[in-house]
Design an enzyme around this catalytic site. Structure first.
Site, PDB file in Angstrom:
ATOM      1  N   LYS B  97      47.558  43.838  48.320  1.00 42.14           N
ATOM      2  CA  LYS B  97      46.956  43.773  46.994  1.00 42.14           C
ATOM      3  C   LYS B  97      46.204  45.088  46.832  1.00 42.14           C
ATOM      4  O   LYS B  97      45.183  45.326  47.468  1.00 42.14           O
ATOM      5  CB  LYS B  97      45.990  42.590  46.876  1.00 42.14           C
ATOM      6  CG  LYS B  97      45.160  42.654  45.578  1.00 42.14           C
ATOM      7  CD  LYS B  97      44.281  41.452  45.385  1.00 42.14           C
ATOM      8  CE  LYS B  97      43.199  41.746  44.350  1.00 42.14           C
ATOM      9  NZ  LYS B  97      42.401  40.549  44.043  1.00 42.14           N
ATOM     10  N   GLY B 158      34.636  37.818  39.692  1.00 50.21           N
ATOM     11  CA  GLY B 158      33.458  36.995  39.949  1.00 50.21           C
ATOM     12  C   GLY B 158      32.675  36.564  38.734  1.00 50.21           C
ATOM     13  O   GLY B 158      31.619  35.947  38.871  1.00 50.21           O
ATOM     14  N   ALA B 184      41.443  37.545  38.644  1.00 54.24           N
ATOM     15  CA  ALA B 184      40.033  37.904  38.449  1.00 54.24           C
ATOM     16  C   ALA B 184      39.459  37.347  37.169  1.00 54.24           C
ATOM     17  O   ALA B 184      40.069  37.414  36.094  1.00 54.24           O
ATOM     18  CB  ALA B 184      39.794  39.418  38.492  1.00 54.24           C
ATOM     19  N   GLY B 185      38.294  36.790  37.319  1.00 56.04           N
ATOM     20  CA  GLY B 185      37.538  36.325  36.172  1.00 56.04           C
ATOM     21  C   GLY B 185      37.832  34.911  35.739  1.00 56.04           C
ATOM     22  O   GLY B 185      37.125  34.366  34.884  1.00 56.04           O
ATOM     23  N   ASN B 206      39.420  33.142  43.231  1.00 55.77           N
ATOM     24  CA  ASN B 206      38.574  33.124  44.437  1.00 55.77           C
ATOM     25  C   ASN B 206      37.193  32.553  44.115  1.00 55.77           C
ATOM     26  O   ASN B 206      36.868  31.441  44.525  1.00 55.77           O
ATOM     27  CB  ASN B 206      38.469  34.528  45.032  1.00 55.77           C
ATOM     28  CG  ASN B 206      37.815  34.543  46.423  1.00 55.77           C
ATOM     29  OD1 ASN B 206      37.931  35.506  47.163  1.00 55.77           O
ATOM     30  ND2 ASN B 206      37.104  33.497  46.815  1.00 55.77           N
ATOM     31  N   THR B 207      36.411  33.309  43.344  1.00 48.22           N
ATOM     32  CA  THR B 207      35.009  32.931  43.104  1.00 48.22           C
ATOM     33  C   THR B 207      34.852  31.500  42.598  1.00 48.22           C
ATOM     34  O   THR B 207      33.987  30.753  43.075  1.00 48.22           O
ATOM     35  CB  THR B 207      34.377  33.909  42.107  1.00 48.22           C
ATOM     36  OG1 THR B 207      34.390  35.210  42.688  1.00 48.22           O
ATOM     37  CG2 THR B 207      32.950  33.510  41.764  1.00 48.22           C
TER      38      THR B 207
END
Lengths: 66, 256
Positions: B97, B158, B184-185, B206-207
């Site tokens: 990545k 995040g 992301a996000g 992830n977050t």
């Protein structure tokens, strides 16, 4: 002999190999990568590569990340 | 079967999971399991020599999960290439990545350095999954140099803000010749579903999992969200309209 390991000075036994260093640090040899003087050292050469005074070693491993 | 194919490799799950920020290794593992994911991202960092610790990631079953090392920490192409090469030397499959994020405040990816690094890494035989802002022109350029996917952000890493880049992501999807992974996000399963309804091939989260009080439960919820969005996309969504169109018949009313 004095080396830089992961950015910090370290005194080590002369003639220590990369493999010896990893074992002394009790590190898992799987999923670890080593750079010796800014050159990636293939795993197959860990046992045969002797470290020398003034060498810079980077030892990296995988951690959690996104 | 509606399989996800990246670089000729087949996956059943369209949910990729990041392993960062979890409160414990146990929570991380449970979330991975509950998500049904087959690809997990990991980072590369210096070993803490004075405290090498238990290398938890070593115990993840790599028959079950494909490790996707990220180049997080890279501020330019040279650092990203170095990290990718180190990951491969560590024994990972040559998937990466590609993440070049010099700005620490928004962690937005540098397009110029990303394209530069992508060219080098593709030539060295890596399967490159580049993390980018939702720039359709950049996405095209990366596909032209041979990346295996494009991974446009929904919102900064995040932030849990969702698919703020919806319009541009839609254009990227329309023009893409490789899988599009929204990465992301994304903060909620509804965000993931939205991305999938638009036609994204997969999402990376992830977050949202790591910071939830119940990461495994949230991971299971995201799994459902991704599946729901994908099914809706395949079924075919109704067009948006301005004017109402009745759902019940306009004849046979109980009046003259």
């Amino acid at each position: 002999m004095t080396l830089t390991v992961n950015g910090n000075p370290r005194d080590l036994t002369p003639g220590l190999t990369v493999q010896g260093l990893l074992e002394a640090l009790k590190m898992e040899l799987d999923l670890v990568a080593v750079e010796l003087n800014r050159s990636i050292l293939p795993k197959a050469r860990f046992a045969e590569t002797a470290l020398r005074d003034g060498d810079a070693v980077e030892i990296v491993h995988f951690v959690g990340g996104g | 079967m509606d399989e996800l194919i990246i670089a000729g490799r087949t996956f059943n799950s369209r949910l990729l999971v990041g392993t960062g920020k979890f409160a414990s290794n146990a929570q991380m593992k449970e979330a991975m399991e509950a998500s049904g994911c087959e690809i997990v991202t990991v980072a590369l960092r210096r070993v803490d020599i004075d405290n090498p610790g238990d290398d938890m990631l070593v115990h993840i079953d790599r028959e079950k999960y494909l490790f996707l090392p990220n180049t997080s920490g890279a501020r330019d192409a040279e650092e990203a290439v170095r990290l990718a090469r180190l990951a491969r030397a560590a024994g990972c499959e040559p998937w990466v990545k590609l993440e070049v994020t010099p700005d620490p405040y928004y962690l937005l990816p540098d397009p110029v350095e990303t394209l530069k690094a992508a060219e080098i890494l593709v030539k060295e035989g890596f399967v490159v999954l580049p993390y980018i802002n939702a720039d359709p022109v950049l996405a095209k350029r990366l596909q032209e140099v041979g990346t295996a996917t494009v991974m446009p952000l929904g919102a900064p890493i995040g932030t849990n803000r969702g698919l703020k880049t919806r319009e541009q992501v839609a254009i990227i999807i329309e023009q893409a010749i490789v899988p599009v992974v929204v990465d992301a996000g994304l903060g909620a399963p509804s965000h993931a579903a939205e991305a999938m309804e638009l036609g994204a091939d997969a999402v990376l989260v992830n977050t949202a999992l790591a910071v939830s009080p119940d990461p495994a439960r949230m991971a299971a919820a995201f799994k459902k969200g991704v599946e729901a969005g994908r099914e809706a996309y395949l079924a075919g969504l109704g067009a948006e309209r301005r004017q109402a169109e009745a759902s019940s018949p306009l004849t046979g009313f109980l009046r003259d």
